[in-house]
Each structure stands twice: as structure tokens, then as C-alpha cells.
Scaffold this active site. Structure first.
Site, PDB file in Angstrom:
ATOM      1  N   SER A 157       0.805  -1.218   0.000  1.00 23.37           N
ATOM      2  CA  SER A 157       0.000   0.000   0.000  1.00 23.37           C
ATOM      3  C   SER A 157       0.834   1.262   0.000  1.00 23.37           C
ATOM      4  CB  SER A 157      -0.946   0.010   1.197  1.00 23.37           C
ATOM      5  OG  SER A 157      -1.791  -1.101   1.186  1.00 23.37           O
ATOM      6  N   HIS A 210       0.669   4.286   5.098  1.00 26.14           N
ATOM      7  CA  HIS A 210       0.107   5.026   3.973  1.00 26.14           C
ATOM      8  C   HIS A 210       0.659   6.441   3.914  1.00 26.14           C
ATOM      9  CE1 HIS A 210      -3.680   2.231   3.940  1.00 26.14           C
ATOM     10  NE2 HIS A 210      -2.561   1.616   3.579  1.00 26.14           N
TER      11      HIS A 210
END
Length: 575
Positions: A157, A210
Site C-alpha cells: 500500500s 500510507h
């Protein structure tokens, strides 16, 4: 990224299923464009998930590969920095990451090329994990919470968030200005909104992971270090529609078939501004062009239009400037020569006998003087109606003037039968065509007038005295005949006093012929032209011309012609 903050958590893949894999296979099956590096990375992640291709003998025990500040800085397990992105918590985690990566890879690998994209992925993988380690240390110190040192994350991610930032920055054609398809948000802020929304919906994902990806993605987005001058530019679909797409290697796409169509319904046959042949561009690479959107062409004259080889124009022209007889009023023209059409279809005309440059706004019935009053010199005037101009080239009988993408000026010196190039700040020009006296040899010119410079810096010159158009490649010592050269005449192999010339992106030449009262089109390598405007005798009807002079195109490929003898400018629209 999945994460665990507990120091005792056993972090394993559980209940391994195939549902996410089936969804991922469906995504791959729907994709008509699968770049090799993108496909390899997806396959590698799937194989690792099923322990078919274990890295360094590691099993699916994610606790042994997840990356955190503690495992790297305290335990010294640096290998996790590279391993963690390739392991996933479950099949849906793998699916969401790889489906998103597929979309980013299709865009960026095509844009950058496979070799550079592979290098970019390696750098992003390394930096995103390192950034997570640093953020964990920073969060622990600022919030006085040691749990952040143990935030242990896996998954691709962070790299995907970095790719999102890069995609938005370097490929504006792909950017979206809505979130979830209906909430208006600027494209550059959507990634931040996603960061918060994902954390609210799925609390067990790694917020720091993230965030690390976003911060890493911002590093190359601070300048043009990746793509240089490659930006969003216009392409023309074969049916005349204009789309925006990002510059990419031509061999990354299939060429269109003989019917100007594509085998995939998800692609469109388009004339690319860099590729020699029409190519099939996936729809996901394009979007509708927005007015005033930046393109490389907006820095240089729009005369280099992108025009399909089979384009036809309506025979009857529309008067867009002048048309009220000879005179010096602002709705009249007198002895006009060159012209320029800007991004908004405003027309700038060199009104010779009135010693002025006059601007006609698109749709206006009257012009406005923007510059004027010089003799035997090249002047630079403020675009917004300055009162005086600055002389930048003096003592030159300049009959034609243009500029290349670097801002260098090219001017025809009619009296000395040559073309000179002036770099920025230079007062003495360099001969780039002719300069060997008046004559008809390939290294000579005779009274050159209008000219055009293409993206390869080849200079096309209207060699009026020799009834021909010559192409002088960059640094060439002699020219190449590209039109005429068969003496003065009205045959399609001949020219009669060539004036305005334009060369489109495919190398097709357009010539305004003063003596034949027509505009002809010469395909690259052709020995004769095709009449595309006028050519039915001298006259003042909408389908006639009288000594056409300057020639230009707008962004849609419509032709603008200075109709010298009729004191007007005519526009011939694409049919």
C-alpha cells in the site's frame, strides 16, 4: 498496509482463500494493456502469498517480515525494509493492492518505460519502508506513546500511495477532480482524503504506512526530474475529437489497422503528436481536453497542428478578420502578411501597409492594435498592449519570422537570401539555411520569405524566386526539395510564389500560393500537391482567394488564410 501494534501479537495469514485471487484474475482479464514489469510484480506478490515463491525461505508468518521502527532500529533486522511490501494479510488485502497497482502500472510504466519504472519501484519500495520507520520514531516521541515504535506493517500500500501522488503530478490527463465520482475535490488533494477515509473505514490498516507512501511520492513530484518535458498534450482522434493524453513511448502502443480502428474496444485510434503512425491509446490514458489546459504546444505557435491524413475542409471560408475593404480602421486590413492563431482562436495579423500588429478576438467584428511602427528590424512587444517595442534584431530585411520550442527566433533575410537563427540574447544571427548567395542550387535560396521550424529544428523555407519549398534539417549544409521546383505554373506539381507554409506533426506540408490563389497540401515525400482551399480562380467569394499570404491553424485543425487581395482573413473549417 496491514499493521499490528501489539508487542505480543502473532501476525499470521489466516483462512487463506481464493476469492480475492479470482477477483484479481478478472481484473487482469479485462485489461487490454499489461505492461511487463507491472505484470511481473503482480505475479510475484501472488506467488509469495501462496508460498510458491518464498523470499529467503520465509513462511507466511507475517510477524517475521513486517517492518516497524522497533524491528529495524532496535533489532537491526534491515531485510524487513525490502521484504514487508511483498507480503499481505489476506486475499482481499492482496486483491485491493494489486488491482490498484495494475491501474497505476498501466499508466506509469507506459509513460516512463519498463526499465525506468522498475528502478522507480525499487526506490519507492525502499524509501517508503524507511519513511515508515522514521515516522514511527517521530510519532512515538511527539505523542509520548511507545506503541508507535511497534507498529509493524506489511503490504504494497505504501508504494501504491507513492505511485498515486506521482501519477497525479506527472500525468494530469489521468487526474480526477472528484472523490467517489461525485464529491468535488482537487486531484492533488484526493490522496490525502483517501488516507483519512481508509483509516476511518478500516482501522487496522497502517496509517503511518500510507502516510509514508504519500510523503515519499511527494519527493519526485517537487520537480520534473522523472519525465523532463513529458507532460499532457493533445491528440486528435481520427473522427476529429480531441483528447488529452500523456507523452509516452510510441512502441508501447499498438498501431491502428488499415481502417483506422483498434482491435480492443477499450482503445481509440488517435494521431499522437510524437508518433509517426496512428496508435491505439487505451481510453484510461485519455480524457477530454480542457480549454486553456497546459500543453507543450501552448508554449509555441499552434501552427503545428495535429491533422489526420484524410482530413477535408469545407470549401467555403468564413471571414474572421477584415472584409470591409482596404483601410486603416480597426475593422479593416491593408496589405496583411503573416498571422498567428492562439490557444483561444484569437488571430494576430501583421497588417503591413498599416504598420501594425492587430488582434482580432475570437468572434469579434473589430480588431485592436497591439503593436506597430517599425522598419527593417525585429521587435518584441508586450502581449498586453504595450506602447513601445524593444528592438531585438536590427538591420534585416525580414519577411518571415517564427520561433522554436526553445524561444530561439528564426528570420528570413530576403536581401541576403538566407535564414538566420537568433538565440535568446543574441544580436548576431547564425545562418541555418541559404547564405551562399542568390541561386537555385540546393545550398542556395532566392528571396526567401515565409518559414516554419518543426520539433526537430528543421527549417522549411518558402523559396519564392525558385518556386519551391526547401527543408533544411538541423546543421545541414544544403536543403531538400519538398514541394515545387518545377518552375512557375498552376500544375499540381508546381508552385506560384509560395507564401505561408505550415508543416503538421506527420510531416505534411501546407502552402499558400499567391499566384495560384490557393492552398495546397503536400504529403511527406509527395511530388504533387492537393488543393484544399481556393484554387477556383481569383475572386472574393467565400470559396475563393485573392493572393493568399499568411497561413496558420487553430488547435482543432481549422485553416486560417490571410486573403491579401480581399483585405480579410478567411477560416476554412474541418468538414
Amino acid at each position: 498496509m496491514f499493521s499490528s501494534r501489539s508487542r505480543q501479537t502473532n501476525y499470521h495469514q489466516t483462512n487463506r482463500s481464493y476469492y480475492g485471487i479470482i477477483l484479481l484474475l478478472a481484473e487482469l482479464g479485462r485489461s487490454s494493456h499489461l505492461p511487463p514489469i507491472t505484470l511481473v510484480i503482480i505475479i510475484l506478490n501472488v506467488l509469495i502469498y501462496f508460498d510458491i515463491f518464498p523470499l529467503f525461505g520465509l513462511s507466511s508468518d507475517l510477524q517475521s517480515v513486517c517492518v516497524s521502527t522497533h524491528t529495524v532500529l532496535d533489532q537491526g533486522d534491515y531485510m524487513r525494509i525490502l521484504l514487508a511490501p511483498f507480503f499481505h494479510g489476506d486475499d482481499m488485502h492482496l486483491y485491493y493492492n494489486m488491482a490498484s497497482f495494475l491501474y497505476k502500472g498501466q499508466q506509469l510504466e507506459t509513460l516512463f518505460g519498463s526499465q525506468y519504472f522498475a528502478l522507480l519501484l525499487a526506490i519507492l519500495t525502499l524509501l517508503s519502508s524507511l519513511m515508515l520507520v522514521l515516522l514511527g520514531q517521530l510519532a512515538s516521541s511527539l505523542l509520548d506513546n511507545p506503541e508507535y515504535l511497534f507498529t509493524c506493517a506489511v503490504g504494497f500500500s505504501a508504494v501504491i500511495f507513492a505511485l498515486k501522488v506521482i501519477t497525479t503530478h506527472y500525468t494530469p490527463a489521468y487526474g480526477s477532480n472528484t472523490f467517489l465520482g461525485f464529491i468535488p475535490i482537487s486531484a492533488k488533494y484526493i490522496v490525502w482524503v483517501e488516507l483519512v477515509v481508509i483509516q476511518l473505514i478500516t482501522p487496522n490498516v497502517s496509517f503511518l504506512g500510507h502516510l509514508a507512501g504519500i510523503l515519499v511520492g511527494l519527493l519526485p513530484s517537487c520537480g520534473n526530474s522523472i519525465t523532463g518535458d513529458k507532460e499532457c498534450y493533445r491528440v486528435t482522434v481520427v473522427n476529429g475529437t480531441q483528447l488529452c493524453a500523456s507523452a509516452a513511448k510510441c512502441d508501447s502502443f499498438d498501431t491502428c489497422d488499415e481502417h483506422q480502428s483498434c482491435s480492443s474496444r477499450r482503445s481509440v485510434c488517435a494521431i499522437d503528436s510524437c508518433c509517426k503512425e496512428p496508435i491505439c491509446i487505451p481510453y484510461l490514458f485519455t480524457k477530454r481536453c480542457r480549454i486553456n489546459h497546459w500543453t507543450p504546444e501552448s508554449r509555441t505557435p499552434l501552427r503545428a497542428a495535429i491533422i489526420h491524413p484524410h482530413t477535408r475542409w469545407i470549401p467555403k471560408g468564413v471571414t474572421v478578420a477584415g472584409g470591409y475593404g482596404r483601410g486603416g480602421a480597426n475593422n479593416q486590413l491593408w496589405g496583411s502578411h503573416g498571422l498567428y492563431v492562439d490557444e483561444n482562436k484569437n488571430v494576430y495579423i501583421a497588417d503591413f501597409a498599416n504598420n501594425r500588429i492587430i488582434e482580432w478576438k475570437h468572434g469579434s467584428k473589430i480588431g485592436q492594435v497591439v503593436a506597430g511602427g517599425w522598419s527593417k528590424r525585429v521587435s518584441r512587444w508586450p502581449r498586453r498592449y504595450g506602447q513601445t517595442g524593444e528592438t531585438i534584431v536590427a538591420n534585416i530585411a525580414c519577411a518571415g519570422l517564427t520561433m522554436d520550442v526553445n524561444g530561439y527566433i528564426y528570420a528570413t533575410d530576403t536581401e541576403n537570401h538566407q535564414v538566420l537563427r537568433y538565440k535568446i540574447g543574441e544580436s548576431v544571427g547564425t545562418v541555418v539555411a541559404g547564405g551562399n548567395g542568390k541561386g537555385s542550387r540546393l545550398d542556395q535560396l532566392d528571396s526567401p520569405r515565409f518559414l516554419f521550424v518543426d520539433r526537430d529544428y528543421s527549417v522549411y523555407v518558402g523559396d519564392r524566386g525558385n518556386q519551391r519549398v526547401m527543408k533544411w534539417p538541423k546543421s545541414a549544409k544544403s536543403g531538400i526539395l519538398v514541394a515545387g521546383g518545377q518552375g512557375l505554373g498552376s500544375d499540381l506539381k508546381q508552385l506560384a510564389w509560395a507564401n505561408g507554409i505550415v508543416v503538421d506533426q506527420s510531416g505534411t506540408l501546407y502552402v499558400a500560393e499567391e499566384g495560384n490563389h490557393r492552398v495546397t497540401r503536400w504529403a511527406k515525400g509527395a511530388t504533387e500537391g492537393i488543393v484544399i482551399a481556393g484554387g477556383i480562380g481569383i475572386g472574393e467569394q467565400a470559396n475563393q482567394l485573392n493572393m493568399p499570404c499568411g497561413l496558420s491553424f487553430d488547435k482543432e485543425g481549422n485553416i486560417y488564410v490571410v486573403d491579401y487581395g480581399n483585405y480579410r482573413v478567411q477560416r476554412f473549417d474541418i468538414d
